[in-house]
Scaffold this active site. Structure first.
Site, PDB file in Angstrom:
ATOM      1  CG  ASP A 228      66.554 -33.375   3.588  1.00  0.00           C
ATOM      2  OD1 ASP A 228      67.430 -32.771   4.238  1.00  0.00           O
ATOM      3  OD2 ASP A 228      66.612 -33.543   2.358  1.00  0.00           O
ATOM      4  CG  ASN A 238      68.969 -30.223   7.210  1.00  0.00           C
ATOM      5  OD1 ASN A 238      68.551 -30.254   6.055  1.00  0.00           O
ATOM      6  ND2 ASN A 238      69.982 -29.455   7.561  1.00  0.00           N
TER       7      ASN A 238
HETATM    8  O1  MRU Z   1      71.625 -35.252   0.681  1.00  0.00           O
HETATM    9  P1  MRU Z   1      71.191 -33.893   0.216  1.00  0.00           P
HETATM   10  O2  MRU Z   1      72.302 -33.064  -0.329  1.00  0.00           O
HETATM   11  O3  MRU Z   1      69.999 -33.971  -0.722  1.00  0.00           O
HETATM   12  O4  MRU Z   1      70.689 -33.196   1.550  1.00  0.00           O
HETATM   13  C1  MRU Z   1      70.228 -31.876   1.489  1.00  0.00           C
HETATM   14  C2  MRU Z   1      69.894 -31.297   2.797  1.00  0.00           C
HETATM   15  O5  MRU Z   1      70.001 -31.917   3.817  1.00  0.00           O
HETATM   16  C3  MRU Z   1      69.323 -29.910   2.773  1.00  0.00           C
HETATM   17  O6  MRU Z   1      69.681 -29.209   3.920  1.00  0.00           O
HETATM   18  C4  MRU Z   1      67.791 -29.997   2.697  1.00  0.00           C
HETATM   19  O7  MRU Z   1      67.396 -30.824   1.661  1.00  0.00           O
HETATM   20  C5  MRU Z   1      67.169 -28.663   2.523  1.00  0.00           C
HETATM   21  S1  MRU Z   1      67.452 -28.002   0.934  1.00  0.00           S
HETATM   22  C6  MRU Z   1      66.631 -26.539   0.782  1.00  0.00           C
END
Ligand code: MRU
Length: 337
Positions: A228, A238
């Site tokens: 993220d 992440n």
């Molecule tokens: O809370 P989320 O579902 O948005 O979190 C997503 C993640 O942590 C993913 O691993 C990250 O965004 C990478 S997506 C290519």
């Protein structure tokens, strides 16, 4: 493969990720406020997909409202704090908007819509390039462990971590996938397991607390996850639970890779300690699909992300190539190449 997000004449259409895999339902956002709500409620989620949604949110805001441009941008920016792609997408639209001053409303709107569509198309190409760079790192004949969903659903298509897996499969490698279920929001069980099953890639669902057991077994050839936000020193924010997987991988001599576009790098931060971590509703922990699984009134913490220190990361796979430690140098070099 499903379309995660699409610009249409009716509005910004997204697959509702809160309802997968039980039902495949598409939601049409007809205003920037609806796009902001879709990001907040995780109808759309995953860092790159959020970046595309933000860009389309700015475009629809300018097209369909008379609100101040900065209000549109700040409303979208206030949705989720951790994934830097959100701010990257808004900033890209802001930069273009600044160059359009003095033009007609029609011309400004058309340019912003075209840019938002470009952000989406580029994201698919970026994911394919990440896949191509990462496929070589995946050991043939072994299992890849992944956490959360960094797939087509988390991007404009193909995925980052799952893009690496897809590219390895396309290259003829005989691999299978272990998907952590990813409590509490279950992105692994609901989304990763679903999209890999749709693709016919052999996938086994495990609960998060089983990862150590299988990493010790010798079966897992590598771990690949998304991100993220990645600080300049290679610390990786992440999905919550990623840090535990990374430590267990290192303990067992299994390489831990992060697959992410350059837009997920935040080189303004020197360390992962500076990354804001979203705290989400306690209900995500105390309830499963509205059914209570904990006593009423119990104290709860629900950080949505954790930060994996760079020493656990074997490599960061981007569309421009793979960065290896020391990351401060290698990430800066890739970002500026
Ligand atoms: O809370 P989320 O579902 O948005 O979190 C997503 C993640 O942590 C993913 O691993 C990250 O965004 C990478 S997506 C290519």
């Amino acid at each position: 493969m499903v379309e995660t997000i699409e610009w249409t004449a009716e509005g910004v259409v997204m697959i509702d990720q809160t309802r997968l895999p039980r039902e495949t339902v598409f939601v049409t956002c007809r205003s920037y406020g609806e796009v902001a709500d879709a990001i907040k409620t995780m109808i759309i989620r995953g860092a790159p997909a959020i970046g595309v949604a933000a860009a389309m949110g700015v475009a629809i805001g300018v097209e369909r409202s008379d609100d101040d441009f900065e209000l549109i941008c700040s409303t979208l920016a206030a949705t989720r704090p951790t994934a830097v792609n959100l701010f990257w997408g808004i900033e890209r639209m802001r930069r273009l908007h600044a160059t359009l001053a003095g033009q007609s409303r029609e011309a400004i709107t058309a340019a912003l819509i075209a840019e938002a569509k470009r952000v989406k198309d580029e994201d698919v190409a970026i994911c394919m390039a990440i896949g191509a760079h990462g496929a070589d790192l995946v050991p043939d004949g072994k299992t890849v462990l992944t956490h959360c969903n960094a797939g087509a659903l988390a991007t404009a298509g193909y995925g980052t971590a799952l893009g690496v897996i897809r590219a390895a499969v396309s290259a003829g490698k005989k691999i299978d996938v272990f998907a952590d279920e990813t409590r509490p929001f279950l992105q692994g069980a609901r989304l990763t397991a679903w999209e890999l099953q749709e693709d016919g890639i052999p996938t086994t669902l495990i609960t998060d607390n089983m990862a150590g057991h299988f990493l010790k077994s010798g079966r897992i050839g590598c771990v690949v996850v998304g991100a993220d936000r990645i600080a300049g020193n290679g610390d990786v924010a992440n999905k919550i639970g990623t840090y535990s997987v990374a430590v267990l991988a290192k303990e067992n001599g299994v390489p831990f890779y992060v697959a992410a576009p350059i837009s997920t790098l935040d080189l303004t931060l020197t360390s992962g300690d500076q990354i804001p971590i979203e705290e989400r509703s306690s209900k995500e922990v105390t309830e499963v699909y509205g059914v209570p699984v904990a006593p009423v009134g119990i104290a709860v913490q629900n950080p949505a992300f954790d930060v994996t220190p760079n020493r656990y990361v074997a490599g960061i796979i981007t569309e421009k190539g793979v960065a290896y430690p020391p990351f401060t140098e290698s990430l800066a070099r890739l970002a500026n190449s």
